[in-house]
Enzyme design. Sequence first.
Site: not given
Ligand code: GLV
Length: 311
Positions: A147-148, A150, A171, A227, A256, A274
Amino acid sequence: MTETPSAKPPVLMLMRNPSPWALDDLATRYTLLSEPAPGIEVVITGGTEGIDAATIDRLPDLKLIAVCAVGYDQTDVAHAHARGAEVTNTPDVLTDDVADLAIGLMIATARRIPAMDRYVRGGRWVRDGAAPLATRFSGRRIGILGLGRIGRAIAWRAVPFALEIAYHARSERRDVPWRYEADPVALAASVDVLVVATAGGAGTAGLVDRAVLDALGPDGMLINIARGSVVDEAALVAALAEGRLGSAGLDVFADEPNVPQALLAMENVVLMPHMGSATRQTRAAMAQLVIDNVDAFFAGRPLLTPVPRGN
Ligand code: GLV
Ligand code: GLV
């Protein structure tokens, strides 16, 4: 009157596909090199290219590694920091695009949009009539792993679609309204769609393993916009092949650009090369942030987006 041009400091460019305009802009102030050498203080690299310890050690004067990505798992940040160099990445500017793609992959996977597109193009609508039914997306339970920035942006976007949103992070976060699960397996067991949004690197390698995939189950969907390393790819392929996992929408892979052959034949899998941050707008913003960090370094100003030490 002739003006003596001041020497342009060297910058090592390790990105394989830098934007032409960014290269042109950099070339007005810096001499762009493609091989490590003494005297180089600044390196620009991509998230996939990164830079390893051996290459860092061929740069005795290294001061800054500017990564044109939010994820810096392919850059040996600990080694750079130990050598006294700073690392910058490109957070924030790509959050919306990556979160958009996560939602897009969920809907594309549930409603089988790419398979339906192939159905129409292949003449099967005419030949065979109606296509097989897809699966409803609205109202499903969504679990977010990581939960950063993004992960949060995905969660907010999921609100109008989802019955329930839960997450796992190292956490519990007190500033979000979503249910926390301390254990990834428990999270997977309690949701229909699991979205991987963690950082890569050693700390999360293989976090989505067979136990998590089995907990997600035969009707479950795995989405990965983070990732490839976070998911045990062999376990994923086996779970899909054996029907223990329902479907997957994948933007990232372990090796990849190589995608496991078995996935290519699966109609319940949506594959992307990606592309999470790969819009013209965001790639331009990322390149500009790289340039701004490099310019700040040479002007002696604070870096805009340094990766904190200890990360
Ligand atoms: C893309 O995968 C990034 O880390 O910006
Ligand atoms: C970043 O510097 C880029 O060239 O895209």
